[in-house]
Enzyme design. Sequence first.
Site, PDB file in Angstrom:
ATOM      1  N   CYS B  52      15.327 -33.761 -25.243  1.00 21.51           N
ATOM      2  CA  CYS B  52      14.744 -32.458 -25.577  1.00 21.51           C
ATOM      3  C   CYS B  52      15.018 -32.099 -27.044  1.00 21.51           C
ATOM      4  O   CYS B  52      16.136 -32.240 -27.527  1.00 21.51           O
ATOM      5  CB  CYS B  52      15.341 -31.390 -24.647  1.00 21.51           C
ATOM      6  SG  CYS B  52      14.918 -29.697 -25.125  1.00 21.51           S
ATOM      7  N   CYS B  55      17.498 -28.637 -26.952  1.00 20.14           N
ATOM      8  CA  CYS B  55      18.832 -28.514 -26.368  1.00 20.14           C
ATOM      9  C   CYS B  55      19.909 -28.510 -27.463  1.00 20.14           C
ATOM     10  O   CYS B  55      19.720 -29.101 -28.530  1.00 20.14           O
ATOM     11  CB  CYS B  55      19.089 -29.663 -25.385  1.00 20.14           C
ATOM     12  SG  CYS B  55      18.484 -29.335 -23.708  1.00 20.14           S
ATOM     13  N   HIS B 115      18.614 -26.051 -20.355  1.00 14.14           N
ATOM     14  CA  HIS B 115      17.298 -26.688 -20.391  1.00 14.14           C
ATOM     15  C   HIS B 115      16.411 -26.218 -19.232  1.00 14.14           C
ATOM     16  O   HIS B 115      15.211 -26.472 -19.222  1.00 14.14           O
ATOM     17  CB  HIS B 115      17.466 -28.208 -20.319  1.00 14.14           C
ATOM     18  CG  HIS B 115      16.200 -28.979 -20.531  1.00 14.14           C
ATOM     19  ND1 HIS B 115      15.588 -29.085 -21.764  1.00 14.14           N
ATOM     20  CD2 HIS B 115      15.405 -29.671 -19.658  1.00 14.14           C
ATOM     21  CE1 HIS B 115      14.487 -29.815 -21.653  1.00 14.14           C
ATOM     22  NE2 HIS B 115      14.345 -30.185 -20.387  1.00 14.14           N
ATOM     23  N   ASN B 153       4.653 -18.863 -24.259  1.00 13.86           N
ATOM     24  CA  ASN B 153       3.770 -19.607 -23.371  1.00 13.86           C
ATOM     25  C   ASN B 153       4.666 -20.286 -22.357  1.00 13.86           C
ATOM     26  O   ASN B 153       5.468 -21.139 -22.722  1.00 13.86           O
ATOM     27  CB  ASN B 153       2.981 -20.672 -24.138  1.00 13.86           C
ATOM     28  CG  ASN B 153       1.991 -20.064 -25.107  1.00 13.86           C
ATOM     29  OD1 ASN B 153       1.374 -19.054 -24.800  1.00 13.86           O
ATOM     30  ND2 ASN B 153       1.834 -20.670 -26.274  1.00 13.86           N
ATOM     31  N   SER B 161       4.413 -26.668 -25.089  1.00  8.74           N
ATOM     32  CA  SER B 161       4.551 -28.057 -25.519  1.00  8.74           C
ATOM     33  C   SER B 161       5.987 -28.572 -25.440  1.00  8.74           C
ATOM     34  O   SER B 161       6.236 -29.743 -25.681  1.00  8.74           O
ATOM     35  CB  SER B 161       3.978 -28.236 -26.931  1.00  8.74           C
ATOM     36  OG  SER B 161       4.698 -27.475 -27.867  1.00  8.74           O
ATOM     37  N   HIS B 164      11.982 -26.891 -22.643  1.00 10.26           N
ATOM     38  CA  HIS B 164      13.159 -26.017 -22.758  1.00 10.26           C
ATOM     39  C   HIS B 164      12.696 -24.558 -22.909  1.00 10.26           C
ATOM     40  O   HIS B 164      11.936 -24.242 -23.832  1.00 10.26           O
ATOM     41  CB  HIS B 164      13.973 -26.430 -23.994  1.00 10.26           C
ATOM     42  CG  HIS B 164      15.343 -25.821 -24.040  1.00 10.26           C
ATOM     43  ND1 HIS B 164      16.501 -26.572 -23.997  1.00 10.26           N
ATOM     44  CD2 HIS B 164      15.753 -24.530 -24.129  1.00 10.26           C
ATOM     45  CE1 HIS B 164      17.550 -25.772 -24.066  1.00 10.26           C
ATOM     46  NE2 HIS B 164      17.118 -24.525 -24.149  1.00 10.26           N
ATOM     47  N   HIS B 166      11.690 -21.191 -24.005  1.00 17.78           N
ATOM     48  CA  HIS B 166      11.711 -20.629 -25.363  1.00 17.78           C
ATOM     49  C   HIS B 166      10.508 -19.733 -25.581  1.00 17.78           C
ATOM     50  O   HIS B 166       9.504 -19.833 -24.878  1.00 17.78           O
ATOM     51  CB  HIS B 166      11.700 -21.751 -26.404  1.00 17.78           C
ATOM     52  CG  HIS B 166      10.387 -22.496 -26.478  1.00 17.78           C
ATOM     53  ND1 HIS B 166      10.001 -23.423 -25.530  1.00 17.78           N
ATOM     54  CD2 HIS B 166       9.363 -22.423 -27.368  1.00 17.78           C
ATOM     55  CE1 HIS B 166       8.806 -23.898 -25.838  1.00 17.78           C
ATOM     56  NE2 HIS B 166       8.384 -23.300 -26.946  1.00 17.78           N
TER      57      HIS B 166
HETATM   58  O1  LIG Z   1       3.178 -23.759 -30.412  1.00 18.35           O
HETATM   59  P1  LIG Z   1       3.081 -24.777 -29.323  1.00 18.35           P
HETATM   60  O2  LIG Z   1       3.930 -24.437 -28.129  1.00 18.35           O
HETATM   61  O3  LIG Z   1       3.296 -26.178 -29.824  1.00 18.35           O
HETATM   62  O4  LIG Z   1       1.556 -24.723 -28.816  1.00 18.35           O
HETATM   63  C1  LIG Z   1       1.040 -23.818 -27.877  1.00 18.35           C
HETATM   64  O5  LIG Z   1       1.054 -22.468 -28.347  1.00 18.35           O
HETATM   65  C2  LIG Z   1       0.231 -22.189 -29.488  1.00 18.35           C
HETATM   66  C3  LIG Z   1       0.274 -20.700 -29.761  1.00 18.35           C
HETATM   67  O6  LIG Z   1      -0.202 -19.929 -28.697  1.00 18.35           O
HETATM   68  C4  LIG Z   1      -1.211 -22.669 -29.278  1.00 18.35           C
HETATM   69  O7  LIG Z   1      -1.912 -22.560 -30.502  1.00 18.35           O
HETATM   70  C5  LIG Z   1      -1.268 -24.117 -28.791  1.00 18.35           C
HETATM   71  O8  LIG Z   1      -2.602 -24.455 -28.474  1.00 18.35           O
HETATM   72  C6  LIG Z   1      -0.370 -24.267 -27.560  1.00 18.35           C
HETATM   73  O9  LIG Z   1      -0.383 -25.593 -27.103  1.00 18.35           O
END
Ligand SMILES: O=P(O)(O)O[C@H]1O[C@H](CO)[C@@H](O)[C@H](O)[C@H]1O
Lengths: 349, 349
Positions: B52, B55, B115, B153, B161, B164, B166
């Site tokens: 990760c 971490c 994590h 997100n 993406s 962990h 966040h």
């Molecule tokens: O920033 P990350 O987690 O790599 O990416 C994620 O959040 C972003 C902000 O909402 C988006 O633009 C990406 O499409 C999404 O995959």
Amino acid sequence: EQIEILNQYSHRRYNPLLDEWVLVAPHRTKRPWQGSQDDEEEEIGVDYDESCFLCPGNSRSSKEINPNYEDTFVFYNDFPALMENAEIHSFREDPLFQGETVRGTGKVICYSPSHSLTLPELPIESIEKLINSWVNELDELSKSYKWVQVFENKGQMMGCSQPHPHGQIWASEFIPTQINKKDRSQREFFNKYKKNLLLDYVTKELELKERIVHENEHWVVLIPYWAAWPFETMVLPKSHIPQMSYMNLEQRKCLASILKKLTVSYDNLFNCSFPYSMGWHFAPFVDTINHLEYWQLHATFLPPLLRSKSIRKFMVGYELLCEQGRDITPEVAAEYLRNTSVNHYKARK
Amino acid sequence: EQIEILNQYSHRRYNPLLDEWVLVAPHRTKRPWQGSQDDEEEEIGVDYDESCFLCPGNSRSSKEINPNYEDTFVFYNDFPALMENAEIHSFREDPLFQGETVRGTGKVICYSPSHSLTLPELPIESIEKLINSWVNELDELSKSYKWVQVFENKGQMMGCSQPHPHGQIWASEFIPTQINKKDRSQREFFNKYKKNLLLDYVTKELELKERIVHENEHWVVLIPYWAAWPFETMVLPKSHIPQMSYMNLEQRKCLASILKKLTVSYDNLFNCSFPYSMGWHFAPFVDTINHLEYWQLHATFLPPLLRSKSIRKFMVGYELLCEQGRDITPEVAAEYLRNTSVNHYKARK
Ligand SMILES: O=P(O)(O)O[C@H]1O[C@H](CO)[C@@H](O)[C@H](O)[C@H]1O
Ligand SMILES: O=P(O)(O)O[C@H]1O[C@H](CO)[C@@H](O)[C@H](O)[C@H]1O
């Protein structure tokens, strides 16, 4: 030169149709990815599936039986979002609690009897028949409704709930939010510059040649300057066509050909059945002064894939809460699409 | 009575913050589904993962090494969408080709060293520390930027993406599209009615009691009358708080508690780690007349799940091209959420 500068830095571009900005971060595709890689879309090879609600001769969930249709087949959606028999009530007393019941209807268009042939795989004649179905349905529904949305959700990634290739038509007595915005933008532009916004736009794009994907006698496919989805495209006529019924025979034939060309390019980009939502916008069926003059017919394709058949762009977090965003520039995306093979990848195997 | 009528028919509701309508089709969840059922979200049980990037003690893709942090840990995003060192150019000559380069920065907030502990699983004290981190970061970034978006997100379905737990912070010299819209709506409402829009709204919702999910001394969680996502909620203060730094200690403690309650409800709804995008909106860091008076701090949660941990709502076709839509009413969704257990499903096993 403007484009050279924009390609170096994160920047914003203005969408004049929706009066919104789009954030472009050209370098973002380099970040590491430990998140979701969507499963490959299942490739359906069969011509007929007995469990399909849409195949010829099968019975639908409403128990109705589909005819043994040979071209496009249109039927009323068994689970429409909009219904004809709603009572009409409107609640407007409190500005924070405004609601209204709505009337409308929903239809489904099967593209062909085949359970597997998607738009890029259909013969040109079948696409011409599909275009004629659109025109006929619009002629009919425009008698009762102010707005008729013709669209397609293609692929499981785009929430398509039935695998048999088909599109949808939702008609309503109200004009939806986005159509209202586009109506205002085109009207204001017309009043200010005495020009049709999208006709002016396509003329300039044909000169700049930076975002063109395909072109024929009557139509242009391009990635708009303000596109939000990675490979978002617009299909635009070269002359003024306010609604579908204004297309002549030649324009319809050319449209079938460029739709095939575009969707073949999409499929060839990552060698997969390319998912998208697409739909048509045109002058709504109302009598507002000049509205046929300032409206221009156009299709929009919104495909989610970004880097391969399993790596998509997520419109989440920042995009949902602040403003739409993209990770590659429209110019680079147009070049990728333009450079795909003209033969469908399945035919090359 | 208004709600009874609306629940019978497809209808539209007005979003006064964004000046947009939302289509509600209460009966739509009954339609058959042969489309995608998303894979179960992977449940990560380990406290530490050596692969990760986030971490404690691990090295990131930038080769920097994370400290052995014990609470929240904030660092500059190694792949920010917005960058501090951009040259500023603005292209406004042609109304159809408007663009501007932008400056900004991006940060990542790890919620805790673990994590696996997501927001609903964190002890209240850790959520209080997270809230304090938000306030501190905003204090700092507001010196250089007009807008700072705090968001998360959660889950692969929402494009997260890095597994962990966040959140993110994107700061910019520009005010994004949606913040501008909310600024205008709240300002116009204030000028017209001499009231703060969202404070007036929460007062009425507390009387109606139809869409409330949770409530404590200082905060309310509700499904807005105009919610678009199936279980979309808003977290609203009961008194006027224009920006995060205006929260007193009591309000912060109560916020930690209601955030935990809400996210536990989400997880318990379908017994899964509930995916969402969430973020905070508040008065931007500019000096417009009265703007602290008309702005109200609020969080928005946008979760995609509709009927189970594998059946989501797709915002596609009609929603992307015409207007947002939902398949269950906000009132029914509020009832489902309200009736979930107060103990996290994992703790009950
Ligand atoms: O920033 P990350 O987690 O790599 O990416 C994620 O959040 C972003 C902000 O909402 C988006 O633009 C990406 O499409 C999404 O995959
Ligand atoms: O109508 P379908 O294919 O059942 O459903 C699909 O398209 C609709 C219209 O865009 C969306 O509302 C649904 O979320 C989506 O799953």
